[in-house]
Design a protein around this motif. Structure first.
Motif, PDB file in Angstrom:
ATOM      1  N   ARG A   1       0.842  -1.187   0.000  1.00  0.00           N
ATOM      2  CA  ARG A   1       0.000   0.000   0.000  1.00  0.00           C
ATOM      3  C   ARG A   1       0.884   1.248   0.000  1.00  0.00           C
ATOM      4  O   ARG A   1       1.077   1.900   1.018  1.00  0.00           O
TER       5      ARG A   1
ATOM      6  N   GLU B   1      -4.289   2.236   9.419  1.00  0.00           N
ATOM      7  CA  GLU B   1      -4.912   0.915   9.558  1.00  0.00           C
ATOM      8  C   GLU B   1      -3.941  -0.213   9.210  1.00  0.00           C
ATOM      9  O   GLU B   1      -4.001  -1.291   9.795  1.00  0.00           O
ATOM     10  N   PHE B   2      -3.069  -0.003   8.242  1.00  0.00           N
ATOM     11  CA  PHE B   2      -2.156  -1.097   7.884  1.00  0.00           C
ATOM     12  C   PHE B   2      -0.725  -0.868   8.368  1.00  0.00           C
ATOM     13  O   PHE B   2       0.197  -1.565   7.952  1.00  0.00           O
TER      14      PHE B   2
ATOM     15  N   ASP C   1      -0.566 -11.007   4.236  1.00  0.00           N
ATOM     16  CA  ASP C   1      -1.081 -10.194   3.136  1.00  0.00           C
ATOM     17  C   ASP C   1      -0.067 -10.206   1.998  1.00  0.00           C
ATOM     18  O   ASP C   1       0.934 -10.932   2.054  1.00  0.00           O
TER      19      ASP C   1
ATOM     20  N   ARG D   1      -5.999  -9.652   2.412  1.00  0.00           N
ATOM     21  CA  ARG D   1      -5.389  -9.996   3.692  1.00  0.00           C
ATOM     22  C   ARG D   1      -6.078 -11.230   4.250  1.00  0.00           C
ATOM     23  O   ARG D   1      -7.231 -11.486   3.915  1.00  0.00           O
TER      24      ARG D   1
ATOM     25  N   PRO E   1      -0.952  -5.508  11.706  1.00  0.00           N
ATOM     26  CA  PRO E   1      -1.476  -4.205  11.300  1.00  0.00           C
ATOM     27  C   PRO E   1      -2.364  -3.629  12.399  1.00  0.00           C
ATOM     28  O   PRO E   1      -3.061  -4.378  13.094  1.00  0.00           O
TER      29      PRO E   1
END
Lengths: 335, 284
Positions: free
Chosen positions: A17, A80-81, B42, B61, B126
């Motif tokens: 991401r 969030e990640f 992920d 994920r 995460p």
């Protein structure tokens, strides 16, 4: 930042991401992590986890990347990640800026639209290569290798690509397998090259040999559904309406059961620095589309007539409608 | 995303390899008196889950749950339409759809009566995976003979393809050469690939249309069947190649484990890079 009373925000990206980071600093890092710190006065400080990125990006290096978060911030895009160890290093828990930054990203600048047009052009040429390369006897992963090579030769940074081949037994797409392509196969693909950070997508179905009556009938439904969305999409229309326009075509033809989660995922999505940006085009998403957003409308789903089929183009919302950015002919490809 | 060939060749990695790894994971659970181990997976972070189950998410994920007493369970963000394929390339017999991972995990915990879990690398989860359970950080050694052998195979593939292709970049742009390398690596079965190029005036970086001349370096990060290696080679004179090899031989003795190492020299007015993936001080 003024509205939210944020003194500083962090924009975090990792190798999957990258998009929150690249929405502020459009640098294609190759290491694991990148962080941009933006102050309310407009100062930007960048840190990478990889020494080569730090050197090429003239930025700080933090091999222990948790150190990059020391001092914290008011908010984080990509919170969030982020790994929990990075969040802990911020000290006081920041709030998420992910949603706010994504909303800012949805409406594209002229420069961003230019990159997406380049990516669309490459998607068109990539699909042409896909059709040229596909032939009975080739394995799925070999076909993908040929397309991937073409896209990279022509400047793609990356590519999101799914594929499937076969007949009515095929219920969805996935990464390529070692299945050997055969005469009569439907070969479906989503091709999504990335140029200068920005993704564009094309979805098409190719039949090897003469298409069956079922494949032809199925494509006619997909074509009608995609056109219904393309005719409708303009600023002020909701994502739900764009989904409903497609699904209603399937319902009209007696295939409404195949518009749900059992057989399909979404009826389209937005495009930009991530290949699957929100809002998704679904009947329960009431987001109102805006001018200069990029949307792909794709009624991709399983039908018993043909197996899984795909069809879709990247659309740019204009003041009063939309422009189809792909130039590839809208047809069932036959080879 | 991963868009190369994801498969499970059971002659290359027999099921017994995964059975032994799961036995080790369960031994760690027994040691800590825990009913199950949680492993996050992920696109970016698949090494641990792949080591234990051969699951390599091409997108999205997942949570992998390894009970102390039963077979592993995959909580999966991908569509159930791809579960038959996932089962064909992994050890999973049970896959549960999980568009929301944590509620699906809590449901499983409730069904099995679990009130605590072990988590592999707890601090690496995460932030959005918030677990309202008693959790313990678990460490596992992921290096075994099969792991080293697969890394060795990946490194050999990268070295062989680079040896065959490296000189062909001269006179091409880095875009053109990256296409040529993509074709070679993906036909050979690469799952994923990151290519970086240096023409001598910078550290290796993604292709950007630079012309490759008489002297350049290429860094290949290759994922083969879930095993990442990085190999860096320079196209240069025999003299400089010897200097790079000497520098690498001097450097590689200083570290342990499976790791990627590179060295850099200045030669002919530019920078050259050479690197390999090593285990216990030697190139694999």
């Amino acid at each position: 930042m003024n509205t939210r009373d944020w003194d500083s925000i962090l924009l975090y990206g990792n190798s999957w991401r990258k998009d929150p980071f690249r929405s502020l600093v459009n640098f294609n890092f190759s290491g694991s992590h990148a962080l941009a710190r933006l102050s309310r006065s407009g100062e930007i400080a960048v840190t990478f986890s990889d020494p080569w990125d730090a050197e090429n990006g003239s930025a700080k290096l933090a091999t222990d990347f948790a150190c990059a978060f020391s001092g914290g911030a008011s908010a984080v895009a990509g919170l969030e990640f982020m790994e929990e160890r990075f969040v802990a290093a911020c000290g006081r828990l920041p709030v998420s800026a992910t949603g706010d930054v994504e909303e800012l990203r949805r409406v594209k600048t002229a420069e961003e639209i230019g990159y997406i047009q380049q990516a669309c052009d490459l998607a068109d040429r990539g699909y042409q290569r896909f059709v040229e390369a596909a032939e009975p006897g080739l394995r799925e992963f070999e076909l993908v290798a040929e397309v991937e090579a073409f896209l990279k030769e022509n400047g793609a940074e990356d590519n999101f690509m799914l594929i499937a081949s076969g007949g009515t037994e095929v219920v969805g797409m996935k990464p390529p397998t070692d299945r050997i392509l055969q005469k009569g196969d439907s070969i479906t693909t989503e091709l999504t090259p990335q140029v200068n950070g920005y993704y564009a997508q094309i979805c098409r179905t190719l039949v090897l040999g003469d298409p069956s009556p079922g494949q032809l009938q199925s494509f006619a439904i997909f074509s009608e559904a995609q056109q219904a969305a393309q005719d409708l999409i303009k600023p002020g229309i909701t994502a739900a309406a764009a989904a409903r326009a497609q699904n209603d075509v399937f319902r009209k033809h007696g295939y409404g059961d195949y518009t749900g989660a059992k057989y399909t995922r979404v009826r389209g999505h937005c495009l930009g620095l991530y290949p699957d940006e929100t809002p998704h085009i679904l009947e329960d998403v009431e987001y109102v589309l805006k001018q200069d957003m990029l949307v792909i409308a794709h009624p991709n789903t399983y039908l018993p007539l043909s197996g899984y089929m795909v069809f879709g183009d990247t659309l740019l919302l204009t003041e009063s409608g939309n422009i189809r950015l792909n130039k590839t002919e809208k047809k069932l490809f036959i080879k | 995303m991963k868009r190369g060939l994801i498969t499970w060749d059971k002659a290359e990695l027999p099921p017994s390899v995964f059975e032994a790894r799961l036995v080790r994971a369960r031994a760690a659970l027994a040691k800590h008196d825990l009913p199950a181990l949680l492993v996050y997976s992920d696109v970016r972070r698949s090494t641990e889950g792949r080591h234990l189950t051969n699951f390599m998410p091409y997108w999205n994920r997942s949570l992998i749950v390894i009970p102390r007493e039963n077979g592993p369970v995959l909580l999966c963000g991908l569509s159930p339409r791809v579960y038959p394929w996932i089962k064909s390339v992994t050890v999973f017999e049970e896959i549960r759809p999980a568009s929301k991972l944590v509620p699906t995990l809590l449901q499983l915990c409730a069904e099995r009566g679990w009130i605590k879990l072990g988590v592999l690398d707890l601090a690496g989860l995460p932030h959005e995976i918030e677990l309202p359970l008693e959790v313990s950080d678990i460490k596992l050694d992921l290096t075994d003979e099969a792991e080293i052998a697969m890394h060795r195979r990946a490194a050999q593939m990268a070295r062989e393809i680079l040896a065959a292709e490296l000189a062909n970049g001269a006179g091409l742009t880095d875009y053109q050469f990256s296409g040529r390398l993509e074709r070679a690596f993906r036909w050979a079965g690469a799952e994923d690939l990151v290519l970086l190029f240096s023409t001598g005036d910078s550290a290796p970086r993604p292709a950007r249309g630079s012309m490759l001349g008489d002297q350049y370096s290429v860094a290949v990060a290759l994922e083969y069947r879930g095993h990442w290696v990085r190999i860096t080679r320079a196209h240069t004179s025999d003299e400089a190649a010897k200097m790079l090899q000497d520098a690498f031989a001097a450097a590689e003795k200083v570290s342990g484990g499976i790791f990627a190492l590179h060295v850099e020299i200045k030669y002919g007015g530019g920078r050259l890079f050479h690197g390999d993936t090593c285990y216990n001080g030697s190139a694999l």
